[in-house]
Design a protein around this motif. Structure first.
Motif: not given
Length: 257
Positions: A138, A143, A172, A174-176, A192, A194, A196
């Motif tokens: 994150g 990023r 898209r 986001s961190v998942v 976690e 990232l 995309y």
């Protein structure tokens, strides 16, 4: 199922049970072997195992040893990449295009890219390491690296890659949380990532747009990037599968307690 007569009890029965279990890793490592096993009639397989049971003990041991060596040789075929370890199996349609590793002082990077012979799709892996750094998916530097790592689908470290690709759209970003689930080794890993999806566009408009799905994972001072790129409409399933495999097998991964 292997049928054994009363006369072949004891050691032979135990060895038959072992034989029923042992072929599974080899078949899984090589789809062609698995296909041949599935197409063989059960009666033939029983006869083959029965023949092995009737062999002298020394010959049976040599046959089993040969079988183990065969499975290990198939397993070794998987690509190894510094900072990532063993790469996921991609299947027979994927061919290694190029790979490299380089270290410059406290900074090290490694990459590999594969091309699909049927679709022309690309699957690329890359990892870089800043010694003694603590990096997170994150963070702003990671990023930013996710937007710069695979322009047009090929690693930026690759000197002979085509240039002139821009990210025309971010679908898209986001961190998942990724979780591998329990596998045959009973190893479940969660981390976690990232996630995309991009649309790449050629600056000169000389090539079709490309759709990409990617994942970024952080392992302390090392960050791993995985991306599937295509000129066709693709889902993120393959990229996610590759990321989960990296997560499960990376040397820094720790099972959930």
């Amino acid at each position: 199922m292997v049928c054994v007569s009363e006369e072949s009890a004891g050691d032979s029965r135990a060895e038959v049970r072992d034989l029923q279990i042992m072929p599974q890793p080899c078949a899984a490592a090589n789809p062609a072997i698995a296909l041949r096993l599935q197409s063989t009639r059960p009666a033939g397989r029983v006869a083959e195992l029965g023949s092995l049971v009737r062999l002298p003990r020394a010959m049976k041991r040599r046959a089993i040893l040969l079988f183990i060596v065969c499975c290990q040789a198939i397993h070794v075929d998987a690509q190894e990449l510094s900072l990532l370890g063993q790469l996921p199996e991609l299947g027979r349609d994927w061919t290694l295009r190029n790979q490299a590793t380089k270290k410059e002082g406290a900074y090290e990077y490694s990459w590999a890219t594969f091309t699909n012979s049927k679709t022309g799709d690309l699957i690329s892996f890359a990892a870089d390491k800043y010694t003694n750094a603590n990096r997170a998916v994150g963070s702003d530097p990671v990023r930013q690296a996710a937007t710069d790592m695979f322009p047009g689908g090929l690693p930026r470290f690759m000197h002979d890659r085509p240039t002139g690709w821009l990210i025309a759209d971010v679908i898209r970003f986001s961190v998942v949380t990724l979780e591998t689930g329990v596998d045959a080794t009973r190893k479940n890993v969660k981390a976690e990532a990232l996630e995309y999806s991009y649309v790449y566009e050629s600056e000169a408009h000389s090539a079709p747009n490309r759709l990409a799905h990617g994942y970024v994972l952080a392992f302390g001072d090392t960050v791993v990037f995985v991306q599937h790129t295509s000129t066709h409409v693709i889902t993120s399933d393959d990229a996610r599968s590759m990321a989960l495999s990296v997560l499960r097998n990376h040397p820094s991964s720790r099972p959930l307690q």
